[in-house]
Design a protein around this motif. Sequence first.
Motif, PDB file in Angstrom:
ATOM      1  N   ASP A 253     -28.992  35.938   5.954  1.00 18.87           N
ATOM      2  CA  ASP A 253     -28.256  37.357   5.948  1.00 18.87           C
ATOM      3  C   ASP A 253     -26.827  37.420   6.138  1.00 18.87           C
ATOM      4  OD1 ASP A 253     -30.736  38.738   5.733  1.00 18.87           O
ATOM      5  OD2 ASP A 253     -31.293  38.742   7.827  1.00 18.87           O
ATOM      6  N   LEU A 254     -26.175  36.390   6.287  1.00 20.63           N
ATOM      7  CA  LEU A 254     -24.662  36.169   6.546  1.00 20.63           C
ATOM      8  C   LEU A 254     -23.972  36.943   5.350  1.00 20.63           C
ATOM      9  CD1 LEU A 254     -22.786  35.051   8.810  1.00 20.63           C
ATOM     10  CD2 LEU A 254     -22.445  33.317   7.336  1.00 20.63           C
ATOM     11  N   GLY A 255     -23.036  37.541   5.465  1.00 21.60           N
ATOM     12  CA  GLY A 255     -22.350  38.377   4.419  1.00 21.60           C
ATOM     13  C   GLY A 255     -20.872  38.188   4.704  1.00 21.60           C
ATOM     14  N   LEU A 256     -20.233  38.795   3.669  1.00 18.14           N
ATOM     15  CA  LEU A 256     -18.818  39.023   3.681  1.00 18.14           C
ATOM     16  C   LEU A 256     -18.156  39.475   4.803  1.00 18.14           C
ATOM     17  CD1 LEU A 256     -16.147  38.735   2.015  1.00 18.14           C
ATOM     18  CD2 LEU A 256     -16.703  40.944   0.967  1.00 18.14           C
ATOM     19  N   TRP A 257     -18.663  40.428   5.416  1.00 18.58           N
ATOM     20  CA  TRP A 257     -17.933  41.005   6.582  1.00 18.58           C
ATOM     21  C   TRP A 257     -18.025  39.874   7.799  1.00 18.58           C
ATOM     22  CZ3 TRP A 257     -14.459  44.351   6.194  1.00 18.58           C
ATOM     23  CH2 TRP A 257     -14.485  45.460   5.045  1.00 18.58           C
ATOM     24  N   ASP A 258     -19.317  39.173   7.890  1.00 19.28           N
ATOM     25  CA  ASP A 258     -18.952  38.237   9.086  1.00 19.28           C
ATOM     26  C   ASP A 258     -18.094  37.235   8.706  1.00 19.28           C
ATOM     27  OD1 ASP A 258     -21.767  39.310  10.318  1.00 19.28           O
ATOM     28  OD2 ASP A 258     -22.727  38.587   8.236  1.00 19.28           O
ATOM     29  N   VAL A 259     -17.954  36.843   7.226  1.00 18.78           N
ATOM     30  CA  VAL A 259     -17.049  35.798   7.215  1.00 18.78           C
ATOM     31  C   VAL A 259     -15.384  36.111   7.278  1.00 18.78           C
ATOM     32  CG1 VAL A 259     -16.013  34.039   5.580  1.00 18.78           C
ATOM     33  CG2 VAL A 259     -18.520  34.498   5.581  1.00 18.78           C
ATOM     34  N   VAL A 260     -15.251  37.556   6.994  1.00 23.85           N
ATOM     35  CA  VAL A 260     -14.076  38.187   7.244  1.00 23.85           C
ATOM     36  C   VAL A 260     -13.814  38.235   8.514  1.00 23.85           C
ATOM     37  CG1 VAL A 260     -12.825  40.484   6.992  1.00 23.85           C
ATOM     38  CG2 VAL A 260     -13.948  39.626   5.103  1.00 23.85           C
ATOM     39  N   TRP A 261     -14.693  38.680   9.424  1.00 25.21           N
ATOM     40  CA  TRP A 261     -14.444  38.685  10.841  1.00 25.21           C
ATOM     41  C   TRP A 261     -14.111  37.510  11.381  1.00 25.21           C
ATOM     42  CZ3 TRP A 261     -12.388  42.770  12.824  1.00 25.21           C
ATOM     43  CH2 TRP A 261     -12.668  43.980  12.862  1.00 25.21           C
ATOM     44  N   GLY A 262     -14.831  36.424  10.960  1.00 27.83           N
ATOM     45  CA  GLY A 262     -14.563  34.948  11.465  1.00 27.83           C
ATOM     46  C   GLY A 262     -12.917  34.648  11.227  1.00 27.83           C
ATOM     47  N   VAL A 263     -12.414  35.116   9.900  1.00 27.22           N
ATOM     48  CA  VAL A 263     -11.109  34.806   9.684  1.00 27.22           C
ATOM     49  C   VAL A 263     -10.189  35.717  10.527  1.00 27.22           C
ATOM     50  CG1 VAL A 263      -9.423  34.918   7.676  1.00 27.22           C
ATOM     51  CG2 VAL A 263     -11.780  34.125   7.218  1.00 27.22           C
ATOM     52  N   VAL A 264     -10.481  37.077  10.693  1.00 28.63           N
ATOM     53  CA  VAL A 264      -9.713  37.786  11.417  1.00 28.63           C
ATOM     54  C   VAL A 264      -9.472  37.351  12.896  1.00 28.63           C
ATOM     55  CG1 VAL A 264      -9.608  40.161  12.276  1.00 28.63           C
ATOM     56  CG2 VAL A 264      -9.857  39.922   9.866  1.00 28.63           C
ATOM     57  N   ASN A 265     -10.612  36.765  13.314  1.00 27.93           N
ATOM     58  CA  ASN A 265     -10.248  36.434  14.752  1.00 27.93           C
ATOM     59  C   ASN A 265      -9.614  34.960  14.927  1.00 27.93           C
ATOM     60  OD1 ASN A 265     -12.085  38.372  16.036  1.00 27.93           O
ATOM     61  ND2 ASN A 265     -14.072  37.314  15.666  1.00 27.93           N
ATOM     62  N   TYR A 266      -9.675  34.347  13.676  1.00 29.68           N
ATOM     63  CA  TYR A 266      -8.723  33.081  13.654  1.00 29.68           C
ATOM     64  C   TYR A 266      -7.232  33.638  13.717  1.00 29.68           C
ATOM     65  CZ  TYR A 266      -6.108  29.702  11.169  1.00 29.68           C
ATOM     66  OH  TYR A 266      -5.294  28.656  10.733  1.00 29.68           O
ATOM     67  N   GLN A 267      -6.982  34.679  12.636  1.00 30.83           N
ATOM     68  CA  GLN A 267      -5.740  35.168  12.606  1.00 30.83           C
ATOM     69  C   GLN A 267      -5.091  35.678  13.796  1.00 30.83           C
ATOM     70  OE1 GLN A 267      -5.870  37.588   9.245  1.00 30.83           O
ATOM     71  NE2 GLN A 267      -5.552  36.157   7.795  1.00 30.83           N
ATOM     72  N   ARG A 268      -5.680  36.253  14.510  1.00 27.04           N
ATOM     73  CA  ARG A 268      -5.467  37.114  15.821  1.00 27.04           C
ATOM     74  C   ARG A 268      -5.136  35.815  16.803  1.00 27.04           C
ATOM     75  NH1 ARG A 268     -10.543  41.145  16.898  1.00 27.04           N
ATOM     76  NH2 ARG A 268      -9.652  42.702  15.825  1.00 27.04           N
ATOM     77  N   SER A 269      -5.807  34.607  16.961  1.00 23.50           N
ATOM     78  CA  SER A 269      -5.435  33.332  17.866  1.00 23.50           C
ATOM     79  C   SER A 269      -4.669  32.352  17.153  1.00 23.50           C
ATOM     80  CB  SER A 269      -6.789  33.037  18.292  1.00 23.50           C
ATOM     81  OG  SER A 269      -7.771  32.410  17.532  1.00 23.50           O
ATOM     82  N   TYR A 270      -4.087  32.678  15.764  1.00 19.94           N
ATOM     83  CA  TYR A 270      -3.389  31.698  15.276  1.00 19.94           C
ATOM     84  C   TYR A 270      -2.183  31.094  15.979  1.00 19.94           C
ATOM     85  CZ  TYR A 270      -0.859  29.252  11.429  1.00 19.94           C
ATOM     86  OH  TYR A 270      -0.246  28.304  10.759  1.00 19.94           O
TER      87      TYR A 270
END
Length: 279
Positions: A253-270
Amino acid sequence: MNVDGTSYDQGLYGSLCESMRKCIFKVLSVGPIPVHVAFIMDGNRRYAMKHRLSEGDGHKAGFMNLCHILRHCYDMGVKYVTVYAFSIDNFKRRPEEVQGLMELMVESITKLLEAESIVEKYGIRLYFIGNLKLLHKDVRETAEKAMKVTADNKRVVLLVCVAYTSWDEMANSMDKSCEEKLDEVRKGGGIQGNGEVIPRGVRVEDIERNMYMSVAPEPDVMIRTSGETRLSNFLLWQTGKTALHCPRALWPDLGLWDVVWGVVNYQRSYSYLRDQLHK
């Protein structure tokens, strides 16, 4: 009706979704895009139970979703994707389940090598990572063929961890590192002391060079599905500074938004992660 057999509404919806996807990636590109994303594909069996499917159909649904996730990652600009496909511990499952997974693995790898597959479209180089001698012969031979066929692909990389655990990877690396030190002594290398040759000790760089995963940089983001927050003996050496994201969705069931939020969280803590990597 469109020329491909779909209705006008379906075609329009698909075009709108694709346009939205491109816009999302454009916005994300303002920040740092992870070079390497790793996935623990958890929840195939629970997905099958939820939808009253056989276990095999749950894993087939997981493979189909893998192709969608790879497309999102590579279009986003990710260079390396690693997936945890089969742990050494999985050999302890029921023999018929293990056999079914081995057969599905051969079928899935074969599909990846077909004309017009995602591997051909994106120029993916395939690596199968792990203690491959533990695999059934047909799986091992199919995996070796896939690595050979895609060896000249340069654009992006897919690393599939099969018959893998971090403990096995680290033990194997230590064995190889010690063998290298013994060879060094036999050839007269090492430190001279009191008339005898003393081998130089095993260093961190020796261990890292001999890791199964030495062909890829450390993951920037680790995504584990089904809401679990355990690493389950996966990339323990490589993920000390990796951003962890654990969406509740089961793997199929994993979709685009799940991946996007993973990248957003990475960018926040980059900035924090970057500072840690340069310490």
